[in-house]
Design a protein around this motif. Sequence first.
Motif, PDB file in Angstrom:
ATOM      1  N   PHE A   1      -9.878  93.126  81.567  1.00 53.95           N
ATOM      2  CA  PHE A   1      -8.856  92.145  81.122  1.00 53.95           C
ATOM      3  C   PHE A   1      -9.682  90.817  81.104  1.00 53.95           C
ATOM      4  O   PHE A   1     -10.092  90.329  82.245  1.00 53.95           O
TER       5      PHE A   1
ATOM      6  N   TYR B   1     -10.526  86.659  80.458  1.00 52.46           N
ATOM      7  CA  TYR B   1      -9.577  85.416  80.300  1.00 52.46           C
ATOM      8  C   TYR B   1     -10.651  84.537  80.017  1.00 52.46           C
ATOM      9  O   TYR B   1     -11.541  84.472  80.449  1.00 52.46           O
TER      10      TYR B   1
ATOM     11  N   PHE C   1      -5.622  84.328  78.658  1.00 50.26           N
ATOM     12  CA  PHE C   1      -5.869  85.770  78.149  1.00 50.26           C
ATOM     13  C   PHE C   1      -6.381  86.179  76.963  1.00 50.26           C
ATOM     14  O   PHE C   1      -5.884  85.358  75.949  1.00 50.26           O
ATOM     15  N   GLU C   2      -7.561  86.761  76.623  1.00 50.01           N
ATOM     16  CA  GLU C   2      -8.158  86.935  75.308  1.00 50.01           C
ATOM     17  C   GLU C   2      -7.714  88.475  75.111  1.00 50.01           C
ATOM     18  O   GLU C   2      -8.549  89.326  75.333  1.00 50.01           O
ATOM     19  N   PRO C   3      -6.833  89.007  74.275  1.00 46.37           N
ATOM     20  CA  PRO C   3      -6.475  90.299  73.951  1.00 46.37           C
ATOM     21  C   PRO C   3      -7.539  90.826  73.229  1.00 46.37           C
ATOM     22  O   PRO C   3      -7.963  92.124  73.615  1.00 46.37           O
ATOM     23  N   SER C   4      -8.017  90.253  72.486  1.00 42.39           N
ATOM     24  CA  SER C   4      -9.208  90.804  71.430  1.00 42.39           C
ATOM     25  C   SER C   4     -10.436  91.413  72.312  1.00 42.39           C
ATOM     26  O   SER C   4     -11.191  92.092  71.807  1.00 42.39           O
TER      27      SER C   4
ATOM     28  N   SER D   1     -10.140  92.368  75.644  1.00 44.14           N
ATOM     29  CA  SER D   1      -9.871  93.041  76.630  1.00 44.14           C
ATOM     30  C   SER D   1      -9.559  94.582  76.255  1.00 44.14           C
ATOM     31  O   SER D   1      -9.319  94.876  75.092  1.00 44.14           O
TER      32      SER D   1
ATOM     33  N   ASP E   1      -3.547  94.955  77.212  1.00 44.47           N
ATOM     34  CA  ASP E   1      -3.014  93.614  77.407  1.00 44.47           C
ATOM     35  C   ASP E   1      -2.400  93.582  78.930  1.00 44.47           C
ATOM     36  O   ASP E   1      -2.667  94.671  79.749  1.00 44.47           O
ATOM     37  N   GLU E   2      -2.021  92.652  79.403  1.00 45.97           N
ATOM     38  CA  GLU E   2      -1.365  92.207  80.652  1.00 45.97           C
ATOM     39  C   GLU E   2      -0.289  93.261  81.324  1.00 45.97           C
ATOM     40  O   GLU E   2       0.116  93.165  82.238  1.00 45.97           O
TER      41      GLU E   2
END
Length: 493
Positions: free
Chosen positions: A96, A98, A125-128, A130, A133-134
């Motif tokens: 995950f 960040y 947070f950087e979804p791409s 990770s 998601d959180e």
Amino acid sequence: MLLIAMAINKTKVAVGFIVAGALTVVSGVFFLIVGPMVMKDQVIKNTVIDPKNEMSYTMWKDVPVPFFMSVYFFNVLNPKEVLAGEKPMVEQRGPFVYRKQIQKDNITFHANGTVSYREYRRFFFEPSMSSGDESQVVTIPNMLVLGAAVMMENAPFPLRLMISATFKTFKEGPFLTKTVGELMWGYDSGLVDFLNKYLPGMLPSTGKFGLFAEFNNSNTGLFTIHTGKDDIRKVHKVDSWNGLTKLSNWNSPQCNMINGTAGQMWPPFMTRESTLPFYSPDACRSLELVYQRDGVMEGIPLYRYVAPKTLFANGSEYPPNEGFCPCRQSGLLNVSSCRHDSPVFLSHPHFFNADPVLLDSVQGLRPTEDEHGLFIDIHPLTGVPLNVSIRLQLNLYMKKVSAITETGKISEVVMPMIWFEESGYIDGPILSTFHTNLVVLPTVMEAMQYGFIALGLATILIASLVHHREKVSNKERAEGSRPPTEEKCVINK
């Protein structure tokens, strides 16, 4: 006569070229000697922490290179079996990722060649980047319950009973099943609200309880470091932290020392014998990395520094670390003294370079140096990091504690909870500028120096050959122009 005059002119020209070649060689040798001195002077000038040094000051102040924190959770697969005394089984979840934003503020320069500042950090947070998601759900040990149980192990029996009753009142169990976002940045808890109200200061933060709640939108304390103006060998080295020149967390003067820099840059002109000491407020101690090998990044030479095996060794294996005890197995750093006495330990991820006993006590761990060893790649001439990967693991010591029924029959174990990697590297325009100023220009200067010497020697050699040939030709012409002697006339008759 005309031929003789032309020969004399050629000789003079050759001598002129020899002199010119000699001067060129002298110039090349001069630049060969002076060039490194000029380069060293430029490095010193641009390394000093000074707002006039636009590029280096910006790199220090705002850290414009991309920096990321990747977090991996150890999802517990068999929590019920762990409560029954079986070996924990974990599965790594993540990363995950960040993006870490760093900026220095309250920058104040002092007359004694130091500068003070606070460094603020924020995480996005950087979804791409990770693995999810959180909102992903994971199960980890409940630090509030299992950590408190160990802390209360020697408390009076009635008090332990009361603590257990409190856990039941607020429905706090030995394991948490929460989303990544909640575990990272905080979740609502009646127990946390109760403790903050009636036992203020017991928890690290007054808001929601999360593993990184106290790190986001926070600063690392008041650092005072040397600017290098008076002595470039001191640049970036810590003079004090929060007004302290030494710590009080540990049990020996050596372990309480605040050594090295703040961990972002180091003094220039490093050698393979140099080490990388730095003070980490998060680890509550000074750390030191050692040289491993040479390397190259985008044409820029570098030294790679890594953690020695003695970094987290216990006092039995490495006596200088005795001051960090009470210790457990080698490979663990007991940080309870600066974490509200909570039984928390730092280590390398997956217990890399740690006592095999730690690895054998938990199923699902597979340590490798490539994935779990930490390193910093340094440009030795300037002391600027080119590529950084700091990897650490957070562990909770847990065990069965009588009267606190939430601990069940848990076997004594150092339980991995999460590990994280803070990484960054120089890229883009900064890398291009760095490459031009510190690789291309010195290479061109060096080529010019040796080019002058080679050109001068070639000129001297060619001119000397021409001069020699002209000298021989002049001699032959001179001999050919003499009148024949009387003896030769007799013979001719």
